[in-house]
Write an enzyme that holds these catalytic residues in place. Structure first.
Site, PDB file in Angstrom:
ATOM      1  N   HIS A 337      69.996  52.681  37.292  1.00 37.51           N
ATOM      2  CA  HIS A 337      71.146  52.474  36.406  1.00 37.51           C
ATOM      3  C   HIS A 337      70.681  51.968  35.043  1.00 37.51           C
ATOM      4  O   HIS A 337      69.760  51.160  34.959  1.00 37.51           O
ATOM      5  CB  HIS A 337      72.108  51.449  37.003  1.00 37.51           C
ATOM      6  N   PHE A 528      69.200  48.147  35.056  1.00 42.09           N
ATOM      7  CA  PHE A 528      70.066  47.184  35.735  1.00 42.09           C
ATOM      8  C   PHE A 528      69.552  46.827  37.128  1.00 42.09           C
ATOM      9  O   PHE A 528      70.309  46.386  37.977  1.00 42.09           O
ATOM     10  CB  PHE A 528      71.499  47.721  35.805  1.00 42.09           C
ATOM     11  N   TYR A 529      68.256  47.050  37.360  1.00 49.58           N
ATOM     12  CA  TYR A 529      67.593  46.640  38.607  1.00 49.58           C
ATOM     13  C   TYR A 529      68.148  47.354  39.839  1.00 49.58           C
ATOM     14  O   TYR A 529      68.119  46.793  40.937  1.00 49.58           O
ATOM     15  CB  TYR A 529      67.690  45.123  38.809  1.00 49.58           C
ATOM     16  N   HIS A 530      68.645  48.573  39.680  1.00 48.88           N
ATOM     17  CA  HIS A 530      69.210  49.303  40.810  1.00 48.88           C
ATOM     18  C   HIS A 530      68.421  50.582  41.062  1.00 48.88           C
ATOM     19  O   HIS A 530      68.967  51.672  41.141  1.00 48.88           O
ATOM     20  CB  HIS A 530      70.683  49.630  40.541  1.00 48.88           C
ATOM     21  N   SER A 531      67.117  50.449  41.201  1.00 51.98           N
ATOM     22  CA  SER A 531      66.234  51.606  41.354  1.00 51.98           C
ATOM     23  C   SER A 531      66.215  52.091  42.802  1.00 51.98           C
ATOM     24  O   SER A 531      66.164  51.281  43.732  1.00 51.98           O
ATOM     25  CB  SER A 531      64.817  51.240  40.920  1.00 51.98           C
TER      26      SER A 531
END
Length: 597
Positions: A337, A528-531
């Site tokens: 994201h 946004f750290y949503h990998s």
């Protein structure tokens, strides 16, 4: 009179001390009691990584005492720093020993205003993994996301109706009006509570309702709409998978947990994974698995370990100098994201006042009751569509969550000092708020590659954010939605003002013009750290799949992956809830396999 005041003060202090002892009497020793220093040479299952998935798997696979389980974790236990349990302190741990501290590469046309022109791509490091340092927002994703997994990617058995029982199994809903919902579960390990709200939440929700969005349970039937945030917090304490799945049930005879155990590669013989090499206390060790090795290292570390072990893209492994065991598209699909912070002043004290939030009274409220401003980072959230005619027909385009204050420091966003001195530092005590606008389904696809054969080298991470012009156009459309929201009567009543976003590095463009916002996107957008999706699951014949629908690595026996890397695509939400549900389902799949064996 003075004696009475003194007595009251003493009683007050003793009461606080008593509550502190009651709430934290087993900490930090609770985390330490789970750790095993003396390990066996062989286990039925060896799980690599004790994160959101690994902790769940270790707990569930060890429920049957006939099977032995080893959980290897590179980081510390969850009480290594007791303050990590306080939700509002999440940003403090993004650059700590409890994080992997990974960064993207420099990427053309993106991250221009961030430190070193790179985005922080952090993951948690410790028992609980990213659930130990995340923002605690409980957000599953749209039902359309999971139905796409089944229809678009061919992942039969992984649709929304298949996963819903596992979302519910993991959940202990604490929100009264949702306790009887068909979409929520009661009595599971992970507590879900409603965020403590500032008065600003009412303005935020009224504004989006004026645009035609309904108040919704975004973890229910329809994600699109506006809502107070649901948090993974129990009595003010972070409800991480390490604490809830492992800590609450204590030590098990058939489950060994080893911290500070850095896995370097798998031992693979004749296309069979037989063991795991790891370093602990400076000594290299090998532990064998009789049944399965399960990688739960996360979106970056699981593909890294596969490639270090000779499983990955043929050409890349040849270039790095690793003998090929199995040619698979490991690390070739990185979903993530992208987000931008949009700031606004207001003229009323309806926001989160930092002085009050950091006061002794806020600390006392938290210590005594587990309530107050220390229990959450975000008040409310909206899931939005560019085309509102698509509501109820497909997943949303954006997640916009309200941070009910101006950022006090630069830990989360990671701007360079020039940008931070314009957009953050001058507004530390300014009444206002931030909206984190997140494009939840970017078109850009990134990658994970090895830097070298050295397991201690960070992987090479390319997000490819904003490489696809459609992503920039979509984010621009999202900014226009936020501008429209800020022009509603609700926001006008508190004089919401976007002037804080004026930046000299984009001043060659008219403020709030398309070109201005495009310039801002290129400078201050962040990951946004949503990998996800670097070891994606898929069906036979899918050239992008790494694991099959049973999460088995193709062509390698007794080697499986279960974490965010196997998701076919990133969901329209934070990833923690989805990963937990996938791990719950996978644990049941393994239990069924045991019965059939």
């Amino acid at each position: 009179m003075e004696f009475t005041k003194f007595t009251a003060f003493v009683v007050f202090v003793l009461a606080i001390g008593y509550q502190v002892v009651l709430r934290y009497r087993n900490r930090p020793s609770l985390g330490e009691t789970l750790i095993t220093e003396t390990l066996k040479d062989e286990y039925d299952y060896v799980i690599v990584g004790a994160g959101s998935a690994g902790s769940v798997l270790a707990a569930r696979l060890s429920e049957d005492s006939k099977y032995s389980v080893l959980l290897l974790e590179a980081g510390e236990h969850f009480d290594y720093d007791p303050n990590v349990h306080i939700p509002v302190l999440a940003f403090e741990y993004l650059h700590s020993d409890l994080a992997w501290l990974y960064k993207s590469e420099k990427e053309e046309g993106a991250f221009l205003g961030l430190k070193d022109e790179t985005a922080v791509l952090n993951r948690g490091k410790g028992i609980g993994g990213s659930s130990l340092i995340n923002a605690c927002m409980y957000s599953r994703g749209s039902p359309f996301d999971f139905d796409d997994w089944e229809k678009k990617y061919g992942c039969k058995g992984w649709g929304f109706n298949d996963l819903l029982p596992y979302f519910k199994k993991a959940e202990d809903i604490q929100i009264e009006h949702l306790e009887t919902s068909d979409y929520h579960g009661k009595g599971g390990p992970i507590a879900v509570t409603e965020s403590e709200s500032t008065p600003l939440t009412d303005y935020f929700m009224r504004a989006f309702k004026a645009l035609g969005y309904k108040e919704t349970d975004y973890n229910g039937k329809i994600q699109t709409g506006v809502s107070r945030v649901q948090n993974t917090v129990r009595n003010g304490v972070r409800s991480s998978t390490g604490l809830e799945y492992l800590g609450k049930f204590g030590r098990k005879e058939n489950l060994d947990i080893s911290t500070n155990s850095f896995v370097t590669k798998m031992k693979i013989e004749n296309s069979v994974a037989t063991g795991v090499y790891f370093i602990k206390n400076g000594i290299k060790r090998l532990v064998k698995a009789k049944r399965d090795i399960i990688l739960s290292g996360g979106t970056f570390n699981s593909p890294k370990l596969l490639m270090l072990s000779g499983v990955g893209p043929k050409d890349h492994l040849k270039n790095v100098g690793i003998p090929l065991i199995k040619d698979l598209p490991v690390g070739k699909k990185l979903d993530d994201h992208i987000s931008i912070a949009i700031s606004s002043r207001i003229n009323q004290s309806v926001h989160l006042d930092k002085q009050k939030a950091q006061s002794i009274w806020a600390l006392l409220e938290y210590t005594l009751f587990g309530t107050g401003p220390l229990t959450s980072l975000a008040d409310s959230v909206a899931f939005l569509h560019i085309d509102k005619a698509r509501i109820g027909k497909e997943r949303p385009d954006f997640m916009a969550f309200l941070v009910p204050t101006t950022f006090g420091d630069n830990k989360f966003l990671g701007y360079n000092e020039t940008v931070a001195s314009e957009l953050i530092y001058p507004y530390v005590n300014t009444p206002g708020f931030n909206i984190m606008l997140t494009l939840v389904h970017p078109k850009g696809i990134g990658s994970v590659r090895l830097q070298s054969t050295d397991p201690f080298d960070s992987p090479i991470l390319d997000t490819n954010h904003l490489k696809d012009r459609r992503d920039e156009n979509a984010l621009l459309a999202g900014i226009r939605i936020i501008e429209e929201m800020l022009s509603t009567e609700a926001m006008k009543s508190i004089k919401a003002d976007l002037g804080m976003n004026k930046a000299s590095f984009c001043s060659q463009h008219e403020f709030r013009s398309d070109d201005f916002w495009r310039c801002m996107l290129r400078h201050i957008s962040v990951s946004f750290y949503h990998s996800t999706s670097t070891c994606k699951m898929g069906t036979k014949g899918d050239p992008t799949r790494v694991v099959d629908l049973d999460l088995k690595v193709q062509g390698i026996k007794n080697l499986r992956v279960c974490d965010a890397s196997v998701l076919p695509a990133v969901p329209s939400a934070n990833t923690n809830a989805a990963v937990i549900a996938v791990a719950e389902k996978f644990a049941d799949m393994i239990k069924i396999e045991r019965l059939k064996a």
